[in-house]
Design a protein around this motif. Structure first.
Motif, mmCIF file in Angstrom:
data_model
loop_
_atom_site.group_PDB
_atom_site.id
_atom_site.type_symbol
_atom_site.label_atom_id
_atom_site.label_comp_id
_atom_site.label_asym_id
_atom_site.label_seq_id
_atom_site.Cartn_x
_atom_site.Cartn_y
_atom_site.Cartn_z
ATOM 1 N N VAL A 1 13.178 0.256 5.496
ATOM 2 C CA VAL A 1 11.869 1.149 6.123
ATOM 3 C C VAL A 1 12.037 2.611 6.892
ATOM 4 N N GLU A 2 12.356 3.578 6.130
ATOM 5 C CA GLU A 2 12.930 5.475 7.265
ATOM 6 C C GLU A 2 11.196 5.512 6.798
ATOM 7 N N HIS A 3 11.433 7.070 8.276
ATOM 8 C CA HIS A 3 10.813 8.129 8.024
ATOM 9 C C HIS A 3 10.699 9.035 8.073
ATOM 10 N N PRO B 1 6.276 7.001 6.209
ATOM 11 C CA PRO B 1 7.205 5.155 6.144
ATOM 12 C C PRO B 1 6.967 5.248 4.522
ATOM 13 N N VAL C 1 8.883 2.665 2.464
ATOM 14 C CA VAL C 1 9.723 1.154 2.304
ATOM 15 C C VAL C 1 10.269 0.919 0.424
ATOM 16 N N LYS D 1 6.509 13.943 -3.145
ATOM 17 C CA LYS D 1 6.146 12.860 -2.849
ATOM 18 C C LYS D 1 6.645 11.726 -4.104
ATOM 19 N N ASN E 1 7.539 1.824 -1.524
ATOM 20 C CA ASN E 1 5.650 2.249 -0.848
ATOM 21 C C ASN E 1 5.769 3.196 -0.226
ATOM 22 N N GLY F 1 4.335 6.355 1.534
ATOM 23 C CA GLY F 1 2.942 6.373 2.232
ATOM 24 C C GLY F 1 1.767 5.890 1.546
ATOM 25 N N GLY F 2 1.908 4.885 0.819
ATOM 26 C CA GLY F 2 0.692 4.401 0.040
ATOM 27 C C GLY F 2 0.812 4.631 -1.050
#
Lengths: 144, 269
Positions: free
Chosen positions: B11-13, B18, B20, B108, B130, B132-133
């Motif tokens: 996971v990285e921001h 985030p 994943v 994105k 994933n 941010g959804g």
């Protein structure tokens, strides 16, 4: 009120029993091959992080640590088999069925379900807090 | 020598969310996953509207001309314009502020598609990304046969509204519940009404994401109707009164235990 859930990123319910079964079978095979395999499953709790209006988020991960020893060589692998998190509880809304006709579309009523899933689409809320807490838990797991 | 491990979850921001990457291959080449994250970080540097020295910020200040921008920037802006026309102006990089460009609605999905191509080229066969959804799947969720992706329930944070089971698929959801996402109808400059969320699935995440944004901006029931006619993409929309509308192709993807309840089917009129 808080509720513990196991939806996001959770493969735990399905993966764990299988993993344990495999580990048991591996152990007997490993004895013959002179390689020792030790599997330890532990939980690690991340810090509680404030997530704006939603309250605090706290992530718990389940980590399967496999230590394989062949002679003097030791190999350690860690795998996250489950992620659970606590979120503030929300009240349910009443359910209403719309009879409006819509072409090419099936129509049903919204339901809430708690299923075993790998990931969630559309969940960007709380995400930053979730990741911070998750990373905290991962750091703990790596030290263990 | 690269490190080889069994399975990997990272996971990285990046880009303010985030990201994943969940790899389920038996042996994972860390360097391939690292290259995918390097790419995503580079995208953030190039496209962020929050970073003063990004190409997008420089374009917006008039310090850089579109023709002199990086090829990736030109590609993204060209696709944004195509999408604006395809969506009758409901996907618009100038929706938030008429005087400035914000292509993050496409960046994105587009960058995740490219990251997926990096993983593919590196020989990774089973993974989920994933961002941010927004989701991109490949192969299997080993040990399971398929990936199971929940669609966020619009009212209950701890529940999902449906479960998609799939192997190779891009999944994007737009909804009013996303914090910080002030989605506006570009024509009225007001938040759209009548819809809680729109989920679009298909080949690539860039298009799925932009279509979900556009359909959500159209509001209910125009958005679901428009989305139902997208070639190659299937959709599920949740209306404000909690009616769920799914295309027949979307229903096929629903996990066996997802919809075991009576259905009303409205035939095309």
């Amino acid at each position: 009120m808080r509720k513990t859930i196991s939806t996001i990123l959770s493969a735990a319910a399905l993966a764990l029993p299988v993993a344990n079964g495999v580990a048991a079978a591996d152990a007997s095979a490993a004895t013959r091959a002179a390689a020792k395999k030790k599997v330890v499953t532990s939980k690690f709790v991340g810090p509680a992080i404030q997530a704006d209006r939603w309250g605090t988020v706290q992530v718990t991960i389940v980590v399967r640590k496999t230590t394989t020893t062949t002679g003097t060589k030791k190999k350690v692998t860690r795998r996250i088999t489950g992620v659970t998190s606590t979120y503030p509880d929300h009240t349910d809304r009443s359910v209403y069925i719309n009879q409006q006709a819509l072409p090419i579309l099936y129509q049903e009523t919204l339901q809430a379900q708690s299923a075993t899933i790998d990931l969630v689409s559309g969940a960007t809320d709380l995400s930053q807090a979730f990741v911070q807490s998750l990373q905290g838990a991962i750091v703990k797991a790596r030290r263990a | 020598m690269s490190t080889v491990a069994r399975g990997l979850l990272r996971v990285e921001h990046i880009m303010g969310m985030p990201i994943v990457v969940d790899v389920r291959d038996e042996d994972v080449d860390d360097e391939t996953v690292e290259r995918a994250f390097d790419w995503l970080r580079l995208v953030d540097e190039t496209f962020s509207t929050y970073k003063a020295d990004s190409e997008i910020s420089r374009l917006n200040r008039g310090e850089l001309a579109v023709d002199d921008a990086h090829a990736d920037v030109r590609e993204v802006l060209a696709r944004c314009e195509e999408l604006r026309l395809e969506t009758r102006g409901y996907f618009d990089v100038r929706a938030a502020a008429p005087e400035s460009l914000d292509p993050s609605g496409l960046v994105k999905g587009w960058s995740v598609d490219r990251a997926a191509a990096i993983l593919d080229r590196g020989g990774i066969r089973n993974y989920a990304i994933n961002a941010g959804g927004d989701v991109r799947l490949r192969g299997r969720a080993v040990p399971d046969e398929e990936w199971r992706v929940g669609v966020q329930h619009p009212h209950r944070r701890d529940r999902v509204a449906a479960v998609i089971a799939a192997n190779d698929l891009a999944i994007a959801t737009s909804g009013a519940y996303a914090r910080g996402d002030h989605l506006l109808d570009p024509h009225t400059r007001r938040p759209p009404t009548g819809l809680l969320s729109v989920t679009i699935v298909g080949r690539d995440l860039a298009s799925a994401d932009a279509y979900a944004t556009a359909a959500f901006a159209m509001g209910g029931v125009a958005g679901p109707r428009w989305a139902a006619r997208l070639p190659g993409y299937e959709s599920m929309s949740i209306l404000a009164d909690e009616t769920v509308l799914t295309t027949p192709g979307f229903r096929v993807l629903l996990a066996g235990d997802s919809y075991d309840r009576p259905t009303q089917h409205e035939r095309p009129s």
